[in-house]
Scaffold this active site. Structure first.
Site, PDB file in Angstrom:
ATOM      1  N   HIS A 213      -3.914  -7.941   0.285  1.00  0.00           N
ATOM      2  CA  HIS A 213      -3.444  -6.857  -0.007  1.00  0.00           C
ATOM      3  C   HIS A 213      -1.989  -7.394  -1.338  1.00  0.00           C
ATOM      4  O   HIS A 213      -1.502  -7.363  -1.977  1.00  0.00           O
ATOM      5  CB  HIS A 213      -2.733  -5.249   0.740  1.00  0.00           C
TER       6      HIS A 213
ATOM      7  N   GLN B 137       0.812  -0.840   0.203  1.00  0.00           N
ATOM      8  CA  GLN B 137      -0.019   0.019  -0.081  1.00  0.00           C
ATOM      9  C   GLN B 137       0.415   1.348   0.148  1.00  0.00           C
ATOM     10  O   GLN B 137       0.052   2.359  -0.173  1.00  0.00           O
ATOM     11  CB  GLN B 137      -1.228   0.091   1.584  1.00  0.00           C
TER      12      GLN B 137
HETATM   13 NI    NI Z   1      -6.814  -2.188   3.046  1.00  0.00          NI
END
Ligand code: NI
Length: 189
Positions: free
Chosen positions: A137, A51
């Site tokens: 993720h 991220q």
């Molecule tokens: Ni997330």
């Protein structure tokens, strides 16, 4: 320690499976510290390295509510699952989107700590949900992938707004690049 920028949908790096960590060095420790600092600056409970554009299998979580209990998982692997949890999830990379997702209520996870020592841990409730969300993720998956097409329709507007925002900022980066380039005619004169 540094706060890292958090990538937002539809950034392609959020769709790229992350590589396992093979070197447990000071740089890994710094990345973990930065992830924790970045997480603590948000209202989120979990964050992973991809991220922030670091495509490595590292995630951090802190469900204490006061920043007192950060946990780091390097190369996490879910060994077993049981039960059903349906919790409303959101994601720092998908601002404005929240939906109930079906997850396992309990998981057993194996991971390494920042020194490379392997450990196993049983998680339940929000800890289990958060670990599953962050593990997704690492495989390039977002929680919206786990919704039916019909339920995803509800977020069409929010997702389209994020797509427009991304293309606007790409355009303004281009425009800034054009301005930063010296005019060749001036250089000749
Ligand atoms: Ni997330």
């Amino acid at each position: 320690m540094a706060r890292l920028p958090i990538l937002e949908y539809p950034d392609e790096r959020l769709r790229t499976p992350a590589a396992p960590v093979t070197v447990f060095d000071a740089a890994l420790g710094s990345l973990i510290d930065d992830l924790v600092e970045t997480l603590h600056a948000t209202t989120g409970i979990g964050l992973c390295a991809p991220q922030t554009g670091e495509l490595r299998r590292v995630l951090v979580m802190d469900l204490s509510g006061d920043g007192s209990a950060p946990q780091a998982y390097v190369n996490p692997e879910i060994l077993s699952r049981s039960g059903l949890a349906i919790v409303e999830e959101s994601c720092l990379s998908l601002p404005g989107v929240a939906a109930k997702v079906f997850r396992s209520a309990r998981v057993r996870v194996r991971a390494s700590d920042r020194t490379g020592r392997s450990f196993e841990r049983d998680l339940e409730g929000m800890h289990a949900v958060c670990l599953q969300h962050e593990s997704d993720h690492l495989d390039g998956k977002l929680f919206t992938d786990r919704l039916s097409a019909l339920r995803r329709l509800r977020f069409r507007t929010a997702l389209a707004a994020l797509e427009r925002k991304a293309s606007r900022s790409a355009r303004s980066r281009e425009a800034a690049g054009v301005r930063a380039t010296p005019d060749p005619r001036q250089a000749v004169r």
